[in-house]
Design a protein around this motif. Structure first.
Motif, PDB file in Angstrom:
ATOM      1  N   ALA A  14      16.830  70.851  -1.218  1.00 30.24           N
ATOM      2  CA  ALA A  14      16.581  72.295  -1.297  1.00 30.24           C
ATOM      3  C   ALA A  14      17.855  73.119  -1.182  1.00 30.24           C
ATOM      4  O   ALA A  14      17.906  74.263  -1.664  1.00 30.24           O
ATOM      5  N   GLN A  16      20.568  72.648  -2.763  1.00 27.53           N
ATOM      6  CA  GLN A  16      21.159  72.833  -4.088  1.00 27.53           C
ATOM      7  C   GLN A  16      20.510  73.992  -4.847  1.00 27.53           C
ATOM      8  O   GLN A  16      21.132  74.574  -5.734  1.00 27.53           O
ATOM      9  N   LEU A  17      19.267  74.329  -4.497  1.00 25.53           N
ATOM     10  CA  LEU A  17      18.594  75.432  -5.190  1.00 25.53           C
ATOM     11  C   LEU A  17      19.302  76.751  -4.924  1.00 25.53           C
ATOM     12  O   LEU A  17      19.351  77.627  -5.789  1.00 25.53           O
ATOM     13  N   GLU A  18      19.854  76.885  -3.715  1.00 26.82           N
ATOM     14  CA  GLU A  18      20.610  78.104  -3.405  1.00 26.82           C
ATOM     15  C   GLU A  18      21.911  78.153  -4.203  1.00 26.82           C
ATOM     16  O   GLU A  18      22.361  79.233  -4.621  1.00 26.82           O
ATOM     17  N   VAL A  20      22.256  76.814  -7.195  1.00 25.68           N
ATOM     18  CA  VAL A  20      21.820  77.153  -8.550  1.00 25.68           C
ATOM     19  C   VAL A  20      21.624  78.671  -8.673  1.00 25.68           C
ATOM     20  O   VAL A  20      22.114  79.298  -9.625  1.00 25.68           O
ATOM     21  N   ARG A  21      20.913  79.265  -7.720  1.00 26.73           N
ATOM     22  CA  ARG A  21      20.654  80.716  -7.772  1.00 26.73           C
ATOM     23  C   ARG A  21      21.961  81.515  -7.794  1.00 26.73           C
ATOM     24  O   ARG A  21      22.116  82.467  -8.562  1.00 26.73           O
ATOM     25  N   PHE A  35      16.263  67.287 -11.776  1.00 25.50           N
ATOM     26  CA  PHE A  35      15.406  68.384 -11.322  1.00 25.50           C
ATOM     27  C   PHE A  35      14.135  68.491 -12.172  1.00 25.50           C
ATOM     28  O   PHE A  35      13.493  69.528 -12.197  1.00 25.50           O
ATOM     29  N   LEU A  38      10.922  69.762 -10.546  1.00 26.70           N
ATOM     30  CA  LEU A  38      10.990  71.045  -9.861  1.00 26.70           C
ATOM     31  C   LEU A  38      10.114  72.055 -10.600  1.00 26.70           C
ATOM     32  O   LEU A  38      10.315  72.309 -11.787  1.00 26.70           O
ATOM     33  N   HIS A  40       9.804  75.272 -10.030  1.00 23.53           N
ATOM     34  CA  HIS A  40      10.460  76.566 -10.242  1.00 23.53           C
ATOM     35  C   HIS A  40      11.409  76.484 -11.437  1.00 23.53           C
ATOM     36  O   HIS A  40      12.217  75.575 -11.547  1.00 23.53           O
ATOM     37  N   PHE A  42      14.503  78.152 -13.687  1.00 21.37           N
ATOM     38  CA  PHE A  42      15.661  79.033 -13.508  1.00 21.37           C
ATOM     39  C   PHE A  42      16.106  79.538 -14.869  1.00 21.37           C
ATOM     40  O   PHE A  42      16.549  78.757 -15.708  1.00 21.37           O
ATOM     41  N   LYS A  47      17.214  72.182 -17.549  1.00 24.72           N
ATOM     42  CA  LYS A  47      16.980  70.854 -16.983  1.00 24.72           C
ATOM     43  C   LYS A  47      17.258  69.820 -18.066  1.00 24.72           C
ATOM     44  O   LYS A  47      16.705  69.895 -19.165  1.00 24.72           O
ATOM     45  N   LYS A 274      17.665  76.816   3.459  1.00 25.31           N
ATOM     46  CA  LYS A 274      18.070  78.041   2.749  1.00 25.31           C
ATOM     47  C   LYS A 274      19.438  78.524   3.246  1.00 25.31           C
ATOM     48  O   LYS A 274      20.337  78.784   2.453  1.00 25.31           O
TER      49      LYS A 274
END
Length: 299
Positions: A14, A16-18, A20-21, A35, A38, A40, A42, A47, A274
């Motif tokens: 999780a 890594q999602l931050e 990515v954002r 991913f 996933l 969600h 982006f 992907k 997070k």
């Protein structure tokens, strides 16, 4: 902005999602590998499978905090596919391509060296390690509360090591009312422990210091909590080992003796993914900006 920079983010949790954002905000071109499960989506990131990525255009590769395993496989909790970072893949990247990882191992060091690419180990940076010590301390407090039947206040706690994590752990447990002893080897660390109002001791005396403790928190990534040391601990002692795998504790002997010993690396990603991800993302964005500037200057 990171416009024009192609970044491959391979695997991770999780946190890594931050990353990515943050990189999408900065307009980087992102290839997300590992991913596919996933939910969600982006906007601005695609992907892809490993064999679908054109690595000849990739400026940076971002690996999860653990990097790869000894065979080059990358953890991918958002995919069931095995993802391998090979020497062949790295060799196909541009010469300026930089690999970013939390930590490293002999496999990753080897393929980076053989392909003459640059490796940045984020967790060797003081800023990342110090920021990361905050969720690490909170996770340690959580574990101690969960696995003991006493309060932290008025308990006897030993902290091994006065590095970036050890200092935060020692200071926080003392603030919660614990009687904290800190073991170190360097004379300047002994002096700092004393200055902090805590009880210092040299690690060579460890087996003599554990006879009355409730909690032992190790931050040293070497075999330090040996069977000899554990044999001197009270039966109710809890050992929390924060060092990177395999830790610095003789877990086999602790189990044999009935002493609970917990290996707990990567706590930030467990207790506060997070926040931990934002720490990595903020540092990564700055490093990638520097990489882009260097690339443009040498174009």
């Amino acid at each position: 902005m990171l416009t024009g920079l192609h970044v491959a983010i391979i695997g991770g949790d999780a946190r890594q999602l931050e990353v990515v954002r943050k990189l999408i905000e900065l307009d980087a071109k992102l290839s997300l590998i590992g991913f596919d499960q996933l939910d969600h989506g982006f906007t601005g990131a695609s992907k892809e499978q490993m064999d679908e990525v054109d690595f000849s255009t990739v400026d940076a590769i971002i690996l999860p905090v653990p990097g790869t395993n000894a065979e080059g496989l990358v953890d991918t909790i958002f995919s069931n596919e095995k993802v391998l970072l090979s020497e062949e893949i790295l060799a196909n990247t541009p010469e300026h391509c930089t690999v970013f990882s939390g930590i490293s191992n002999s496999y990753l060091e080897g393929i980076v060296s053989s392909t003459n690419r640059k490796l940045v180990k984020l967790f060797e940076r003081d800023d990342v390690a110090i920021y990361n010590s905050i969720p690490t301390v909170e996770g340690t407090i959580m574990m101690v509360i969960q696995h003991t039947d006493i309060t932290i206040h008025d308990s006897n706690v030993i902290v091994l090591g006065l590095g970036r994590v050890g200092m935060s752990v020692a200071r926080t447990f003392a603030a919660l009312g614990a009687h904290v002893k800190v073991g170190a080897r360097k004379t300047e660390h002994i002096a700092r422990i004393k200055e902090m109002g805590l009880t210092p001791f040299h690690l060579s005396e460890l087996d003599k210091e554990v006879c009355d403790i409730d909690v032992c928190i190790n931050t040293i990534p070497h075999h330090i909590v040996t069977s000899s040391v554990i044999s001197k601990m009270p039966p109710h002692t809890l050992i929390v080992d924060l060092a990177s795998k395999p830790g610095g504790t003789d877990f086999r002997y602790a189990e044999k003796r009935g002493i609970k010993a917990l290996l707990a690396p990567g706590l930030p990603g467990i207790v506060a993914p997070k926040t931990a991800g934002q720490i990595i993302a903020n540092v990564m964005s700055q490093l990638l900006l520097e990489l882009l500037q260097h690339r443009e200057e040498n174009a």
